[in-house]
Design a protein around this motif. Structure first.
Motif, mmCIF file in Angstrom:
data_model
loop_
_atom_site.group_PDB
_atom_site.id
_atom_site.type_symbol
_atom_site.label_atom_id
_atom_site.label_comp_id
_atom_site.label_asym_id
_atom_site.label_seq_id
_atom_site.Cartn_x
_atom_site.Cartn_y
_atom_site.Cartn_z
ATOM 1 N N ARG A 145 6.837 -30.253 56.179
ATOM 2 C CA ARG A 145 7.439 -31.508 56.615
ATOM 3 C C ARG A 145 8.784 -31.718 55.948
ATOM 4 N NH1 ARG A 145 3.809 -32.778 52.527
ATOM 5 N NH2 ARG A 145 4.484 -34.445 51.134
ATOM 6 N N VAL A 162 14.022 -26.232 63.264
ATOM 7 C CA VAL A 162 13.425 -25.333 62.277
ATOM 8 C C VAL A 162 14.139 -24.005 62.459
ATOM 9 C CG1 VAL A 162 11.329 -24.177 61.508
ATOM 10 C CG2 VAL A 162 11.220 -26.534 62.363
ATOM 11 N N ASP A 172 12.275 -23.735 66.467
ATOM 12 C CA ASP A 172 11.685 -24.930 67.061
ATOM 13 C C ASP A 172 12.693 -26.070 66.909
ATOM 14 O OD1 ASP A 172 9.813 -26.437 68.387
ATOM 15 O OD2 ASP A 172 8.229 -26.175 66.895
ATOM 16 N N TRP A 189 6.277 -30.261 61.069
ATOM 17 C CA TRP A 189 6.339 -29.119 61.985
ATOM 18 C C TRP A 189 4.959 -28.479 62.073
ATOM 19 C CZ3 TRP A 189 7.488 -23.511 60.662
ATOM 20 C CH2 TRP A 189 7.639 -22.749 61.828
ATOM 21 N N SER A 190 4.529 -28.173 63.285
ATOM 22 C CA SER A 190 3.184 -27.604 63.479
ATOM 23 C C SER A 190 3.074 -26.180 62.928
ATOM 24 C CB SER A 190 2.838 -27.585 64.960
ATOM 25 O OG SER A 190 3.679 -26.650 65.622
ATOM 26 N N ARG A 193 4.095 -21.636 67.476
ATOM 27 C CA ARG A 193 5.004 -21.450 68.604
ATOM 28 C C ARG A 193 4.247 -20.805 69.741
ATOM 29 N NH1 ARG A 193 8.305 -23.992 70.053
ATOM 30 N NH2 ARG A 193 9.915 -22.585 70.745
ATOM 31 N N PHE A 205 14.768 -26.663 57.419
ATOM 32 C CA PHE A 205 14.920 -27.728 58.401
ATOM 33 C C PHE A 205 16.400 -28.077 58.484
ATOM 34 C CE2 PHE A 205 10.489 -28.742 57.042
ATOM 35 C CZ PHE A 205 9.892 -28.766 58.287
#
Ligand SMILES: [Zn+2]
Length: 364
Positions: A145, A162, A172, A189-190, A193, A205
């Motif tokens: 994060r 990202v 991303d 961010w998960s 992708r 980031f």
């Protein structure tokens, strides 16, 4: 009555697979450009209506000066968002959206002020951006994060990228709408992708206004990996797969470490099996690795793992400590990797566990 006659004319009455569109629901209306605040706009400000089932919306209605409503065409529509420009003559009130059949009114008031009350748009300036945790893992306890703050004259649609380092590839990117300046914001961010874990390595980031230039800081760097090396302390490598054993061959890799050294799940997933085998594995655990199809078996734990069979486990989560239970002549982890469908379920043990461990060890 009007709405009843509309229904009569459409195909839903015939039954079958067609379901009527869901009633739009509005949860908020925020100003996104030329704003005096998140809920303060002027003529020609761009606003965003948020909610659900909004994809059929064509008009946004505002209170009009002198009574009644004044309409603006929707300019960008998704099921959860409708954008529009505030028309001249609009007044403070709760905007309303309409689709072909129904309408929905915002529960929140959008204040309309004169253009003189809108602060001129300053320049976006990133004041701070830092990533946490500095190191994270696919299906780990915490997602990467970024916490950031910026100065600007108005709430801003902030884009977050990202970026893979050092290549600079954007892996991303997304927009956080109507972020207030001089306020701390956090975005996650998960790490995934197209349904797959992002690749191993270094990232950062980058933060900026949606249509402007992006900035970063050294604190916004982080690393992301698909696996974590399971032995969390000093260690060395012992026998690998195929080493002779009386009556069979060695089906895993031994990693020597002091008894009591923490052990973590190299890849999270589900605990498939927890058991004790006095003549062999001692206290052991089998974990079905998320999105791998493979199982990992961890043996000779000092004591029974606190994790229960069927329990979800995250990558990097503690599963126990190194021990010497079962048939073991030294404190060590014996780890096996099994192909799908898994450990003693039709899969087979993989020689590649050694190569995998040495690879994960590079970032441990
Ligand atoms: Zn072994």
């Amino acid at each position: 009555m009007a709405s009843l006659s509309v229904w009569a004319g459409v195909a839903f009455a015939g039954g079958g697979g067609v379901t009527p569109p869901k009633t739009p629901k509005v949860t908020d209306v925020v100003c996104i450009s030329t704003c005096g605040g998140v809920h303060k706009a002027t003529a020609d400000s761009k606003i965003q209506v948020r909610g659900r089932h909004l994809s059929g919306v064509s008009k946004v209605l505002f209170n009009a000066n002198g009574g009644g409503r004044t309409a603006a065409d929707a300019i960008a529509v998704t099921s959860r968002s409708v954008k529009a420009r505030v028309p001249g003559g609009a007044a403070t009130g709760k905007p309303k959206v309409t689709d072909s059949y129904r309408s929905a009114t915002s529960p929140k008031v959008l204040k309309i002020v004169g253009p003189g009350q809108i602060q001129s748009s300053g320049n976006f300036k990133l004041r701070d951006a830092s990533a946490k945790p500095r190191r994270s893992y696919y299906y780990g306890k915490k997602k990467p994060r970024v916490t950031y703050m910026f100065t600007n004259g108005e709430p801003t649609d902030v884009r977050i990228d990202v970026v893979k380092r050092p290549a600079g590839t954007v892996v991303d990117s997304w927009v956080e709408h109507a972020q207030a300046p001089n306020t701390s914001h956090t975005a996650r961010w998960s790490g995934v992708r197209r349904g797959k874990p992002a690749s191993n390595g270094h990232y950062k980031f980058r933060v900026g206004p949606q249509s402007g230039s992006m900035e970063s800081t050294t604190q916004a760097r982080f690393s992301y990996h698909r696996f974590e090396f399971p032995v969390r302390g000093r260690h060395s490598y012992g026998d690998g797969v195929g080493a002779p054993r009386s009556g069979h061959i060695h089906e895993g890799q031994d990693v020597l470490a002091r008894c009591g050294t923490p052990l973590v799940a190299a890849r999270g997933g589900r605990v498939q099996w927890r058991a004790y085998q006095a003549s062999g594995a001692g206290y052991y655990l089998v974990i079905d690795g998320k999105k791998t199809g493979h199982d990992w078996m961890y043996a000779h734990l000092k004591r029974r793992s606190h994790l229960r069979q069927g329990q979800r486990v995250r990558t990097g989560q503690r599963i126990g400590v190194v021990g010497q239970t079962g048939d073991a002549t030294a404190c060590h982890l014996h780890i096996e990797e099994w192909s799908a469908p898994g450990w003693y379920q039709g899969g087979h043990f993989l020689k590649a566990i050694t190569k995998h461990l040495r690879h994960w060890d590079r970032w441990s």
